[in-house]
Design a protein around this motif. Structure first.
Motif, PDB file in Angstrom:
ATOM      1  N   LYS A 197       0.802  -1.222   0.000  1.00  0.00           N
ATOM      2  CA  LYS A 197       0.000   0.000   0.000  1.00  0.00           C
ATOM      3  C   LYS A 197       0.839   1.278   0.000  1.00  0.00           C
ATOM      4  CE  LYS A 197      -3.892  -2.281   0.064  1.00  0.00           C
ATOM      5  NZ  LYS A 197      -4.859  -2.228  -1.051  1.00  0.00           N
ATOM      6  N   ALA A 200      -0.029   3.351  -4.318  1.00  0.00           N
ATOM      7  CA  ALA A 200      -1.434   3.087  -4.635  1.00  0.00           C
ATOM      8  C   ALA A 200      -1.579   2.731  -6.102  1.00  0.00           C
ATOM      9  CB  ALA A 200      -2.281   4.320  -4.311  1.00  0.00           C
ATOM     10  N   HIS A 201      -2.447   1.736  -6.382  1.00  0.00           N
ATOM     11  CA  HIS A 201      -2.776   1.440  -7.771  1.00  0.00           C
ATOM     12  C   HIS A 201      -4.169   0.855  -7.835  1.00  0.00           C
ATOM     13  CE1 HIS A 201      -1.836  -3.077  -8.100  1.00  0.00           C
ATOM     14  NE2 HIS A 201      -1.565  -2.791  -6.850  1.00  0.00           N
ATOM     15  N   ALA A 234      -1.479   8.257  -1.062  1.00  0.00           N
ATOM     16  CA  ALA A 234      -2.736   7.525  -0.945  1.00  0.00           C
ATOM     17  C   ALA A 234      -3.682   7.855  -2.093  1.00  0.00           C
ATOM     18  CB  ALA A 234      -3.399   7.850   0.389  1.00  0.00           C
ATOM     19  N   HIS A 235      -4.589   6.929  -2.394  1.00  0.00           N
ATOM     20  CA  HIS A 235      -5.613   7.145  -3.411  1.00  0.00           C
ATOM     21  C   HIS A 235      -6.858   6.383  -2.999  1.00  0.00           C
ATOM     22  CE1 HIS A 235      -7.720   7.363  -7.246  1.00  0.00           C
ATOM     23  NE2 HIS A 235      -6.811   8.243  -7.664  1.00  0.00           N
ATOM     24  N   ASP A 238      -7.504   2.711  -3.920  1.00  0.00           N
ATOM     25  CA  ASP A 238      -6.701   1.666  -3.299  1.00  0.00           C
ATOM     26  C   ASP A 238      -6.872   1.781  -1.788  1.00  0.00           C
ATOM     27  OD1 ASP A 238      -4.912  -0.276  -2.569  1.00  0.00           O
ATOM     28  OD2 ASP A 238      -3.282   0.453  -3.823  1.00  0.00           O
ATOM     29  N   SER A 241      -4.301   2.576   1.261  1.00  0.00           N
ATOM     30  CA  SER A 241      -3.037   3.039   0.694  1.00  0.00           C
ATOM     31  C   SER A 241      -2.448   4.132   1.572  1.00  0.00           C
ATOM     32  CB  SER A 241      -3.222   3.523  -0.741  1.00  0.00           C
ATOM     33  OG  SER A 241      -4.264   4.475  -0.855  1.00  0.00           O
TER      34      SER A 241
END
Length: 473
Positions: A197, A200-201, A234-235, A238, A241
């Protein structure tokens, strides 16, 4: 253009920022180098230079002074063919998806492009990233620039080969059981498996899985730190994340501390290792003593790590690929079928036992890092081997009963959830690179990068790439 190819990513980004070179000029250099070397290595079989030039034209209308401090300013990069890039062929190395065109980009790709990276192509990978040898029925076999009869390993073999051959300055990879670290070891570059994490993806079919991670690959540690800065954050797509760190990874390399005690294990208590690889890594661990309070030959208790890895990896395969096995069994390679069927045979008790064992293992790791700053170990049990073989079947008289067991050295560290980097640490008598794994505590990529950089600064291994592909007579 030759001079540009030989420069580091950090140096080239500095030229882009100052305006001494343009994104279009770098694309020309990358395209020329790919044309010169790709027939020999087949590292980036899918190119998208029209898309890249359109992106470069947009960047060239901007003022570098208006951009964020951490920015790539138009640096060409490669994305692994397990990750979608909108409008670009996206095969995952499988005949099932031979003609697929991505309808969207992964959020990691969007972030890299927003931060000034220009995607020039998709690096090669084995089918669905399964295995430590980069070949598939759609795009063929990727070879190792140090000897094109040999493999760069996998599954991020295309990314590693592209970096070693000078086709791009940075390449994204992914890692489940060593898919970043083994290719880095085989090709003399740097590959970092971050904590789950950290990068992020998505969007993903299994967004809560923490086993596979995305990570940076580069020719040296500062470039790896730069790329991780560009990937991090972070996103919402995800879940869980991690945010970007308060201090950038690049800045974390400006002051390298004296480390505490460090552990070295030649085999993680489990793995047969080629004697020459073992000697090279042992010497590297001995050298590491100058950066720390001392190096002890010891290891955390990892007695069940490979079994945990094999079970949870099989669970991941059945979750991800069961529908494909039902519909397209005839198009899947035997190793993928084996892994899916292994997952189908698991019981709830099997999975529960593996998860409990991983929890207990992590507590042992936490206790270990209360005493040691890092764990050092070989990144692979062998140097690069001939690509005519699908995987390593035997080392030191130990025969493996499946295609993954030769990757146990990196895979056993995967289950710790800790960041691990592979950094070049020497060469065999025949001139093949060897990598050293450095693992630190969970979420401390900064410390792992510092340790790798402390070692790299005193050794000239990073300066050996890029190289012209070597084809034996």
């Amino acid at each position: 253009m030759t001079d540009l190819i030989k420069m580091t990513a950090t140096e080239v980004v500095g030229l882009l920022k100052s305006g001494d070179v343009t994104p279009s000029e770098l694309l020309d250099a990358s395209e020329k180098r790919i044309a010169e070397t790709n027939e020999a290595v087949n590292a980036i079989p899918t190119l998208c230079f029209d898309r890249a030039r359109a992106h470069a034209a947009r960047l060239e209308k901007e003022k570098p002074a208006d951009r964020p401090e951490m920015y790539l300013h138009g640096l060409p990069i490669a994305i692994k063919d397990l990750t979608p890039v909108k409008g670009v062929r996206f095969t995952s190395g499988s005949p099932i998806f031979a003609d697929r065109i991505a309808e969207f980009s992964d959020v990691m790709v969007e972030r890299l492009e927003e931060r000034g990276g220009i995607v020039v192509g998709k690096s090669n990978t084995p089918e669905f990233g399964a295995g430590g040898q980069t070949f598939n029925e759609v795009l063929g076999t990727t070879t190792n620039p140090w000897n094109t009869d040999l493999t760069p390993a996998g599954s991020s073999g295309g990314a590693a080969s592209a970096l070693a051959a000078g086709q791009v300055w940075l390449a994204q990879g992914s890692d489940l059981g060593g898919s970043l670290r083994t290719p880095a070891s085989f090709t003399g570059i740097v590959g970092l498996r971050p904590s789950p994490k950290r990068v992020a993806h998505g969007p993903l079919g299994l967004p809560f899985s923490t086993y596979p991670v995305e990570g940076p690959m580069a020719r040296n540690v500062p470039d790896t730190a730069l790329f991780l800065d560009m990937m991090s954050g972070a996103h919402i797509l995800d879940p869980s994340s991690l945010p970007a760190p308060e201090t950038s990874y690049v800045d974390s390399l400006k002051n390298i501390p004296k480390f505490g005690r460090v552990a070295y294990s030649p085999d993680l208590g489990h793995c047969p290792v080629d004697p020459e690889v073992a000697d090279i890594c042992a010497k590297a661990a001995e050298d590491f003593a100058r950066y720390c309070a001392g190096v002890d030959e010891t290891c955390p208790d990892l007695h069940d790590a490979e079994d945990i890895f094999q079970t949870l990896r099989a669970q991941l395969f059945i979750a991800n690929h069961a529908p494909l096995l039902a519909r397209h069994r005839d198009k899947l390679k035997p190793e993928v079928i084996w892994n899916i069927e292994k997952g189908a045979k698991l019981t709830a008790d099997d999975i529960g036992a593996a998860q409990r064992a991983q929890g207990a293992l992590y507590q042992r790791i936490v206790a270990f890092f209360s005493e040691y700053d890092f764990l050092l170990a070989p990144a692979a049990i062998v140097p690069a081997y001939p690509h005519k073989f699908r995987y390593v079947e035997e080392v030191n008289g130990v025969k493996f009963d499946n295609y993954m067991s030769w990757l146990a050295l990196p895979a056993m560290l995967t289950v710790t959830n800790c960041p691990v980097i592979s950094v070049p640490c020497g060469f065999t008598k025949s001139g093949l690179p060897v990598g050293l794994q450095i693992m630190g505590p969970n979420a401390r990529e900064d410390r792992v990068l510092q340790a790798a950089y402390a070692f790299e600064r005193d050794h000239d291994f990073a300066s050996r790439v890029p190289i012209d592909p070597i084809t034996p007579a």
